[in-house]
Each structure stands twice: as C-alpha cells, then as structure tokens.
Design an enzyme around this catalytic site. Structure first.
Site, PDB file in Angstrom:
ATOM      1  N   GLN A  97       0.846  -1.192   0.000  1.00  0.00           N
ATOM      2  CA  GLN A  97       0.000   0.000   0.000  1.00  0.00           C
ATOM      3  C   GLN A  97       0.882   1.244   0.000  1.00  0.00           C
ATOM      4  O   GLN A  97       1.735   1.406   0.881  1.00  0.00           O
ATOM      5  CB  GLN A  97      -0.899   0.010   1.239  1.00  0.00           C
ATOM      6  N   TYR A 172      -6.288  10.382   3.965  1.00  0.00           N
ATOM      7  CA  TYR A 172      -4.871  10.669   3.679  1.00  0.00           C
ATOM      8  C   TYR A 172      -4.818  11.641   2.492  1.00  0.00           C
ATOM      9  O   TYR A 172      -5.852  12.051   1.977  1.00  0.00           O
ATOM     10  CB  TYR A 172      -4.115   9.356   3.427  1.00  0.00           C
ATOM     11  N   ALA A 345      -9.560  -7.836   7.163  1.00  0.00           N
ATOM     12  CA  ALA A 345      -8.502  -7.266   8.013  1.00  0.00           C
ATOM     13  C   ALA A 345      -8.536  -7.932   9.390  1.00  0.00           C
ATOM     14  O   ALA A 345      -7.765  -8.851   9.672  1.00  0.00           O
ATOM     15  CB  ALA A 345      -8.682  -5.761   8.115  1.00  0.00           C
ATOM     16  N   ARG A 346      -9.485  -7.504  10.247  1.00  0.00           N
ATOM     17  CA  ARG A 346      -9.453  -7.966  11.644  1.00  0.00           C
ATOM     18  C   ARG A 346      -9.575  -9.474  11.802  1.00  0.00           C
ATOM     19  O   ARG A 346      -8.924 -10.062  12.666  1.00  0.00           O
ATOM     20  CB  ARG A 346     -10.534  -7.238  12.444  1.00  0.00           C
TER      21      ARG A 346
HETATM   22  C1  LIG Z   1      -5.265  -2.430  13.351  1.00  0.00           C
HETATM   23  C2  LIG Z   1      -5.739  -1.878  12.036  1.00  0.00           C
HETATM   24  C3  LIG Z   1      -4.881  -1.122  11.244  1.00  0.00           C
HETATM   25  C4  LIG Z   1      -5.296  -0.630  10.003  1.00  0.00           C
HETATM   26  N1  LIG Z   1      -4.410   0.038   9.199  1.00  0.00           N
HETATM   27  C5  LIG Z   1      -4.775   0.373   7.939  1.00  0.00           C
HETATM   28  C6  LIG Z   1      -3.836   0.906   7.028  1.00  0.00           C
HETATM   29  O1  LIG Z   1      -2.650   1.076   7.336  1.00  0.00           O
HETATM   30  N2  LIG Z   1      -4.273   1.209   5.791  1.00  0.00           N
HETATM   31  C7  LIG Z   1      -5.570   1.017   5.401  1.00  0.00           C
HETATM   32  O2  LIG Z   1      -5.920   1.310   4.262  1.00  0.00           O
HETATM   33  N3  LIG Z   1      -6.481   0.509   6.247  1.00  0.00           N
HETATM   34  C8  LIG Z   1      -6.116   0.161   7.482  1.00  0.00           C
HETATM   35  N4  LIG Z   1      -7.017  -0.441   8.311  1.00  0.00           N
HETATM   36  C9  LIG Z   1      -8.407  -0.671   7.833  1.00  0.00           C
HETATM   37  C10 LIG Z   1      -8.564  -2.063   7.252  1.00  0.00           C
HETATM   38  O3  LIG Z   1      -7.786  -2.250   6.093  1.00  0.00           O
HETATM   39  C11 LIG Z   1     -10.022  -2.344   6.886  1.00  0.00           C
HETATM   40  O4  LIG Z   1     -10.381  -1.369   5.933  1.00  0.00           O
HETATM   41  C12 LIG Z   1     -10.979  -2.294   8.079  1.00  0.00           C
HETATM   42  O5  LIG Z   1     -10.401  -2.888   9.218  1.00  0.00           O
HETATM   43  C13 LIG Z   1     -12.293  -3.010   7.760  1.00  0.00           C
HETATM   44  O6  LIG Z   1     -12.058  -4.348   7.430  1.00  0.00           O
HETATM   45  P1  LIG Z   1     -12.404  -5.560   8.476  1.00  0.00           P
HETATM   46  O7  LIG Z   1     -13.824  -5.391   8.880  1.00  0.00           O
HETATM   47  O8  LIG Z   1     -12.162  -6.804   7.677  1.00  0.00           O
HETATM   48  O9  LIG Z   1     -11.497  -5.424   9.639  1.00  0.00           O
HETATM   49  C14 LIG Z   1      -6.621  -0.903   9.555  1.00  0.00           C
HETATM   50  C15 LIG Z   1      -7.475  -1.668  10.364  1.00  0.00           C
HETATM   51  C16 LIG Z   1      -7.057  -2.168  11.591  1.00  0.00           C
HETATM   52  C17 LIG Z   1      -7.999  -2.999  12.403  1.00  0.00           C
END
Ligand SMILES: Cc1cc2nc3c(=O)[nH]c(=O)nc-3n(C[C@H](O)[C@H](O)[C@H](O)COP(=O)(O)O)c2cc1C
Length: 389
Positions: A97, A172, A345-346
């Site tokens: 990214q 951003y 993600a999570r």
């Molecule tokens: C701990 C954490 C760090 C994250 N850091 C980023 C990041 O650096 N860049 C980004 O685009 N999204 C980031 N996200 C967002 C995730 O990519 C994702 O969009 C969001 O958690 C929803 O997806 P999920 O429901 O599968 O967790 C982060 C999410 C979490 C939980």
C-alpha cells in the site's frame, strides 16, 4: 462460484478470492523492515490468503503520519525483497500500500516546516506536537508528489511485489484532495476537478509498471461525515479509475481525522488507547476528549455492501468488497453480489490461518469480536489480537 476458485488479477494468478487488507503493523522502527514484519506477512500467506497487503508505505519521508512508518527509498528494497520472498514461498502474492499522509501528520521527523494538503488548514493530529498548521500545496508540489508515487511504485516492483495499492481513502493526502470538506481550492485541482491529482497519480503509476503487475486503489464509498465525499462522487471516481486502466478497487470508507471508527465499526478501545499513548499531553487529551470526539459505530456483517453495490452497478472493473467480512458465507455472498474478490482485516489478525480453516471445513466463521483492541496494540507490541486463537 467458490471463494476458493483461482482468479487472474493483471498477471497475478491468485489462488483464491481473499486478500488480506492493509492493517498498519507497527513493525517498521525508524521506517525499516523488521523481522517481525516479515514473519507477520509470512504467517498470513501460510494461513491461506491469496494476497497479503503490506500496510502504509509512504512515498516520501514527509508522507509518513508517524515517524516509525515505512517510506520508500532504494535502501528499503532488500528488506522488502526478503518479505516478498517469504510470502511467495508460502504460495501467496504480495501487495504494497502506497500513500502520503498530507495534512494528517504527527511525524516528529518532518523535513518540511509544516505538513501539506490541498488547502491551508488546522492539523488536529499534530497540534499537540507543535505542528498545528497545514500548508496548501503548490502545483510544483503536486507534481513532485505524483513523481514520488511513480518512483515508489517502481521500487515496489524491484522489491518483488506483485501489486501496489494506492491509498485514495481514509483521509490521507489523495483523499483530502477528493473530499469537499478538505479541498477548498479554486484552481484546476479543486471544485469539480478535485479528483484530478488522485487520477493523475493512478494514471502515471499504471503507465510506469508492466501490465502483469496489478495496480489497485483503495477508495472511500463515503467519507462518513456531513460535507465529505458521498457515494455519487465515489462512483464518478471509480469510473475515472476504470478509464485509467486500474486493475481493481478496494471499497472502503471513513476519514480518520474526522471520525476514526467509521471505517472499522465496533467497540472504541479508548482505555487501551490511553494506556499505550506515551506522550502525557496526548494521554490527557484522549482521556478528556476521547469519549466526546471518538464516536462509536455499530458493527454489522458486510457493512459496506449497500454502498458497494452502487459502485458495482456503475463499473465493470474488478471490485474488492471489504468491511465486516468474517464468515465463509460472507465470501460466498460477495461473489454472488458480483464482487470478484473480498478483503479481510481484523478476522485475519485474529487468526492468520482462517482461510485455510475455511477451506478445510474446520471453521465457518471468525471468532473476531470486534473489540478493536488490535488498533491500540499497534503502539504496544505491533498489531496483534489480544484474543487470538
Ligand atoms: C489495526 C488496524 C490497522 C489498520 N491500518 C490500515 C492501514 O494502514 N491502511 C488502510 O488502508 N487501512 C487500514 N485499516 C483498515 C482495514 O484495512 C479495513 O479497511 C478495516 O479494518 C475493515 O475491514 P475488516 O472489517 O475486515 O477489519 C486498519 C485496520 C485495523 C484494524
């Protein structure tokens, strides 16, 4: 169709339909690749995802929100190469990214006097660290940052990445240009042309890389607050990115500096955030104002699906559904709804082996809560689930 069917994205032969979404790892001290960062992504690759995304690599030192973030430069390539080799050895692809923080900046190693963004503004995040103001970018600076995105994409290729993901969301820099709330310019980069700079970055990066390397963009469906980017703007942006030959869009939402938990949903880990904050004045500010300014948003499975459907019906290019995907049934539903890929993600922080467990039939759904304590953990030991299985 099955979530375990292969998929060709640009020249990448993905082994299934699941991408590990970027989650800032907090494993890049002084902006370098650590052994922990490599191991983190190796485990995700081993656990069955088709592609893992290394989070937030700034295209320049001043593109970092925080000091300890990756920023692309030739010296970073060998470490990143070790990471992509480790991921490839596990049979997965690797994406990086690329982003620039713009005015969302709390970097105590800033080379400029002030962070920069589309328009002159107040920098809430950096205010207590002596960086309260954001300068409006000149045309030359816009061109300079565009060239930095291109150079960073080329170095990503040298480092062995199969894809780059341009960060156009979450508040951003490129998202600040797209948002009517933060872009108040009256020149050719403002008004109805707010997308000119982000689209220019996308076009130039796509042209700079060979066709087999995928270029994705992570975009907002909504900024998530009144006066921000809305779904109609997002659809227009998606069409613009499709016209510029991007390979896929990751559909997200939210603007961290305005409403941090719109993009996550679920519980606010305020207590843990206060606990891990090292600077006393930030600790105090979080304790006093956190409950007022950090809003909670109800978590629902596949929470971006209703808005994502609108983009689905407007473009033909591959789309990646994201947000609250935690069960095998969600991956199947995403395919039925016409999304070629899903990102998680999570659920994969909670269990990096979840996809392999879905595939073997051992598990049908993730046990991720979502407590969002993983967000606070970034500053403690690096991203991890405190309830990991
Ligand atoms: C701990 C954490 C760090 C994250 N850091 C980023 C990041 O650096 N860049 C980004 O685009 N999204 C980031 N996200 C967002 C995730 O990519 C994702 O969009 C969001 O958690 C929803 O997806 P999920 O429901 O599968 O967790 C982060 C999410 C979490 C939980």
């Amino acid at each position: 169709m099955s979530p375990f069917s292969r998929y060709r994205l640009a020249g990448i032969d993905l082994r299934n339909r699941v991408i590990k979404a970027a989650t800032f790892e907090g494993m890049s001290p002084d902006g370098n690749v650590s052994a922990a960062l490599i191991e983190h992504h190796r485990q995700i690759a081993q656990g069955g995802a088709a592609m893992t995304t290394v989070a937030y690599c700034a295209v320049s030192p001043d593109g970092r929100t925080f000091r300890d973030q990756l920023h692309m430069r030739p010296e970073l390539v060998p470490g990143l190469r070790q990471l992509t080799d480790a991921v490839h050895a596990e049979g997965a692809a690797a994406s990086l990214q690329l982003g620039h923080c713009g005015g969302f900046c709390d970097n105590n190693d800033l080379r400029r006097r002030r962070p920069m963004g589309p328009s002159r503004a107040f920098n809430k995040l950096g205010a207590l660290s002596g960086r309260p103001l954001i300068d409006a970018m000149s045309r030359d600076e816009i061109e300079e940052v565009t060239a930095q995105f291109v150079a960073a994409a080329r170095l990503s290729r040298e480092a062995g990445f199969d894809a780059v993901e341009l960060h156009l969301g979450h508040g951003y820099l490129l998202s600040q240009f797209l948002s009517p709330a933060t872009n108040r310019r009256t020149d050719e980069f403002g008004g109805t042309s707010r997308a000119r700079f982000p689209l220019g970055v996308a076009e130039r990066v796509r042209a700079a890389l060979p066709p087999e390397m995928a270029v994705l963009a992570k975009i907002n469906l909504r900024d998530g607050f009144r006066g921000g980017l809305e779904i109609d703007d997002s659809i227009e942006l998606a069409r613009g990115l499709e016209a510029r030959g991007l390979d896929a869009l990751v559909l997200s939402g939210g603007f961290v500096s305005k409403d941090a938990f719109y993009l996550f949903r679920g519980q606010r880990p305020l207590g843990a955030m206060i606990e891990v904050e090292k600077r006393w004045h930030k600790k105090l500010a979080l304790a006093l104002f956190g409950p007022l300014v950090i809003r909670e948003h109800r978590f629902e499975p596949m929470y971006f699906l209703p808005l994502a459907r609108k983009v689905r019906s407007a473009v033909r290019m591959p789309l990646v559904l994201l947000g609250g995907i935690t069960a095998l049934g969600h991956l199947e539903a995403a395919l039925t709804e016409g999304f070629e890929l899903s990102a998680m993600a999570r659920a994969l922080i909670h269990d990096p082996a979840l996809i392999a467990k879905f595939a073997s039939g051992a598990v049908q759904k993730s046990a991720c809560v979502p407590c969002n304590l993983c967000v606070a953990e970034i500053d403690r030991h690096g991203v991890r689930c405190v309830r990991a299985c």
